[in-house]
Design a protein around this motif. Structure first.
Motif, PDB file in Angstrom:
ATOM      1  N   LEU A  11      -0.203  -1.118  16.484  1.00 52.95           N
ATOM      2  CA  LEU A  11      -0.237  -0.153  15.393  1.00 52.95           C
ATOM      3  C   LEU A  11      -1.208  -0.598  14.290  1.00 52.95           C
ATOM      4  N   ALA A  12      -1.203  -1.881  13.980  1.00 54.54           N
ATOM      5  CA  ALA A  12      -2.134  -2.420  12.979  1.00 54.54           C
ATOM      6  C   ALA A  12      -3.582  -2.242  13.439  1.00 54.54           C
ATOM      7  N   ALA A  13      -3.826  -2.406  14.729  1.00 51.80           N
ATOM      8  CA  ALA A  13      -5.177  -2.216  15.260  1.00 51.80           C
ATOM      9  C   ALA A  13      -5.633  -0.771  15.127  1.00 51.80           C
ATOM     10  N   VAL A  14      -4.733   0.157  15.396  1.00 49.55           N
ATOM     11  CA  VAL A  14      -5.059   1.584  15.256  1.00 49.55           C
ATOM     12  C   VAL A  14      -5.337   1.926  13.796  1.00 49.55           C
ATOM     13  N   LYS A  15      -4.500   1.439  12.903  1.00 44.74           N
ATOM     14  CA  LYS A  15      -4.692   1.714  11.465  1.00 44.74           C
ATOM     15  C   LYS A  15      -6.017   1.141  10.976  1.00 44.74           C
TER      16      LYS A  15
END
Length: 96
Positions: free
Chosen positions: A87-91
């Motif tokens: 999720l952090a990578a997508v954000k």
């Protein structure tokens, strides 16, 4: 994201296969042996920095890595937080 029980060598094989079909920035995250592993590759002229992208992802699971703007790899301390790392990578990409 790739399945659990995937080590860094398997991530390299997987990312090479992806890059044969696509020139898009790619980040793979998996877990093996009680730690998360990640590999990020950004083709030349890409819109994100692989090292910064990887740091954002692995920071979510207590990990760190290193590399260059086009390729970076690292490990994280808590494989239970691999979903948070993804999720952090997508954000990170969305904000870039």
């Amino acid at each position: 994201m790739v399945p659990s029980d995937v080590d860094a060598k398997a991530l390299n094989v997987a990312i090479d296969a992806v890059l044969k079909r696509s020139a898009l920035p790619t980040l793979l995250i998996g877990s093996e042996g009680g730690k998360a592993s990640a590999l990020a590759v950004v083709p030349k002229g890409g819109s994100v920095d692989a090292k910064a992208w990887l740091a954002a992802a692995l920071g979510a699971c207590g990990g760190k890595g290193g590399g260059k703007a086009d390729r970076a790899q690292g490990t994280g301390g808590d494989p239970a937080k691999v979903d948070e790392a993804l999720l952090a990578a997508v954000k990170f990409v969305e904000s870039s």
